[in-house]
Design an enzyme around this catalytic site. Structure first.
Site, short mmCIF file in Angstrom:
data_model
loop_
_atom_site.label_atom_id
_atom_site.label_comp_id
_atom_site.label_asym_id
_atom_site.label_seq_id
_atom_site.Cartn_x
_atom_site.Cartn_y
_atom_site.Cartn_z
N ASP A 201 0.82 -1.20 0.00
CA ASP A 201 0.00 0.00 0.00
C ASP A 201 0.87 1.26 0.00
O ASP A 201 1.79 1.39 0.81
CB ASP A 201 -0.89 -0.01 1.25
CG ASP A 201 -1.87 1.14 1.28
OD1 ASP A 201 -2.83 1.11 0.48
OD2 ASP A 201 -1.69 2.05 2.11
N GLU A 270 1.65 -0.41 -4.98
CA GLU A 270 0.68 0.62 -5.34
C GLU A 270 1.41 1.96 -5.35
O GLU A 270 2.02 2.34 -4.35
CB GLU A 270 -0.47 0.66 -4.34
CG GLU A 270 -1.48 1.76 -4.64
CD GLU A 270 -2.30 2.18 -3.43
OE1 GLU A 270 -3.48 2.52 -3.63
OE2 GLU A 270 -1.77 2.18 -2.30
#
Length: 539
Positions: A201, A270
């Site tokens: 993330d 990401e």
């Protein structure tokens, strides 16, 4: 150890655990619920699952605020439940990737609770602390993605701490080697447990500018981006200093070195930066992340030219990396609504699955895409997402894409016997897995056929990609190498059209069995019905 490349061209199914399947009637999905429904996922023909965070958390940001990286939140089950999930997934031939959130923790994490007590405790420098300016204001102009300043005053230390997201998500100080090592230690914990990889993330947010320099202002005409414009002041700056720092490369290489000691594992980053495509290419160079994805296909723009331009720009920059594409996830409006509008057809939903799974790279499919789920309308009084609550009504947040999976058409949609944590729209229950499984003409049936068919087309899994000039709204490209090449042509509009083939594609052999609305060869042209695709071997 030898590196497996199962992840190249893999279709990775994202599971948002709160909304996938509730096994105990509390209205919230859990790990045993995932186990119960893994047969559905395996039956789709995907290669792996990515499970959004299930770790201990106060749930201020619904799991992306982690209080213990090594334990399962009781809401979702136990470590034993995770082990059982891993075993069943592997038995079904599915790889398992889990989310890791490196850049920040919850303010309930033991590290932060210790760090905030004083300026001289063992973890005092584990987070980003800074003195106020002489007038008491924050140390610089950095802003939080979720609105307002990215600094929060803590009276215990009489200092500000940095939070790029919620104020309850303090940023770790990755300039401290102990923080880096602690991060790698809990990554090793999950690798030793048997996971096959990680979705990382906001991986470019680990490091901040050590000098705490102000971000420069962005001209009004350029204040665009994922949920940032025009009402979110985050769009008012170039974010040159609060993320995407050069020191991050060294840490990523340390992470890769650790992962290279394990067999068949992969890291998917990401990336949301000022130039996300360039950063994706940089982060996926040799010895760094295995794959990267950004938000370029998670925006409102939808045209053949935009998709082609995005893919070609990444391909030009990515000399030895591997891309991953997604058009929906837990953070953005569902693609069927975002790109197809409120009245998007089932053919459009079918085409979107086929299109994203045909681009060169790996693919993340979000739960419900195989059903053609539209965005849910969630009334303000039912909103849970702090991002949406802050920016309502102009931006309604992320709850509309996070509503529970509809397994059946009953009141709880087969998701729960209790009150679901978010409301389930009638339109979703009508598109349930049970209903579509009985209909050979459904979006689900088409998605299953396409994904299984794709597995038998090596050119579409790992082959090269070259776009073919075509007028809007036709998107056309050739996948593959040498004698194994496949033309893929998509009509992105709701009107039938004919596309005269270029001379280089005169020798084609139509491929069928893919399950999508299909075009046809008509002399020297391709006839494409609304939202149809044509796949043809290039002889």
């Amino acid at each position: 150890m030898s590196e497996s490349r199962w992840w190249r061209g893999a279709v990775i199914y994202q599971i948002y655990p709160r909304s996938f399947m509730d096994s105990n009637g509390d209205g919230i999905g859990d790990l045993p619920g995932i186990i119960d429904r893994l047969d559905h996922v395996a039956g789709l023909g995907v290669d792996a699952i990515w499970i959004s965070p299930f770790f201990r958390s106060p749930m201020a940001d619904y799991g992306y605020d982690i209080a213990d990286y090594r334990d399962v939140d009781p809401m979702f089950g136990t470590l034993a439940d995770f082990d059982a999930l891993l075993a069943k997934a592997h038995a079904l031939g599915l790889k398992v990737m889990i989310d890791q959130v490196f850049s920040h923790t919850s303010d309930a994490h033991a590290w932060f609770e210790e760090s905030r007590q004083s300026r001289d405790n063992p973890k005092a420098d584990w987070y980003v602390w800074a003195d106020a300016r002489p007038d008491g204001t924050p140390p610089n102009n950095w802003l939080s993605i979720f609105g307002g300043p990215a600094w929060h005053w803590d009276p215990r230390r009489c200092q500000y701490y940095l939070h790029n997201f919620l104020s309850s998500q303090p940023d770790l100080n990755f300039h401290n080697p102990d923080v880096q090592q602690a991060t790698l230690d809990y990554v090793k914990f999950w690798l030793d447990r048997g996971v096959d990889g990680f979705r990382l993330d906001s991986i470019n947010f680990c490091f901040h500018d050590a000098q705490l320099r102000d971000n420069p202002a962005k001209p009004e005409a350029l204040r665009v981006g994922r949920g940032f414009a025009p009402d979110n002041p985050y769009a008012f700056q170039y974010h040159y200093y609060n993320n995407t720092q050069p020191e991050n490369i060294g840490f990523i290489e340390r992470l890769r070195a650790l992962m290279d000691g394990y067999r068949d594992v992969a890291a998917l980053g990401e990336i949301s930066a000022e130039d996300s495509l360039a950063t994706t290419a940089e982060y996926t160079s040799a010895g760094r992340l295995h794959m990267g994805y950004s938000f370029e296909l998670l925006v409102d723009d939808f045209s053949a030219g935009y998709i082609r331009g995005t893919v070609e720009r990444l391909e030009a920059a990515m000399t030895d990396g591997w891309p991953c594409w997604a058009i929906s996830n837990h953070d953005v409006q569902r693609a069927v609504t975002r790109w197809g509008g409120a009245d998007a057809s089932d053919d459009f939903a079918r085409q979107m699955v086929g299109l994203v799974c045909t681009l060169r790279g790996s693919v993340c499919l979000y739960q419900g895409e195989e059903l053609g789920l539209p965005e849910a309308e969630v009334p303000f009084e039912k909103l849970r997402d702090p991002y949406g609550i802050t920016f309502w009504p102009n931006f309604k947040g992320r709850d509309g894409c996070r509503t529970p999976m509809p397994w059946t058409a009953d009141a709880g949609a087969g998701f729960t016997t209790g009150e679901p944590w978010l409301p389930i729209p009638d339109a979703h229950r009508a598109r349930s897995v049970a209903a579509q499984s009985r209909d050979e003409g459904s979006v689900l049936a088409a998605a299953r056929r396409f994904l299984h068919w794709r597995r038998g087309q090596p050119a579409l899994v790992t082959g090269a990609q070259r776009f073919v000039d075509a007028p809007e709204p036709v998107l056309a490209f050739v996948r593959g190498d040498g004698d194994d090449r496949v033309l893929a042509a998509f009509n992105l509009s709701g009107q039938a059209l004919d596309w005269p083939l270029p001379a280089e594609l005169a020798q084609l052999r139509v491929l069928d069995g893919h399950g999508l609305p299909s075009g046809a060869l008509d002399g020297g042209s391709i006839h494409l019905p609304p939202h149809a695709a044509l796949f043809a071997a290039v002889d």
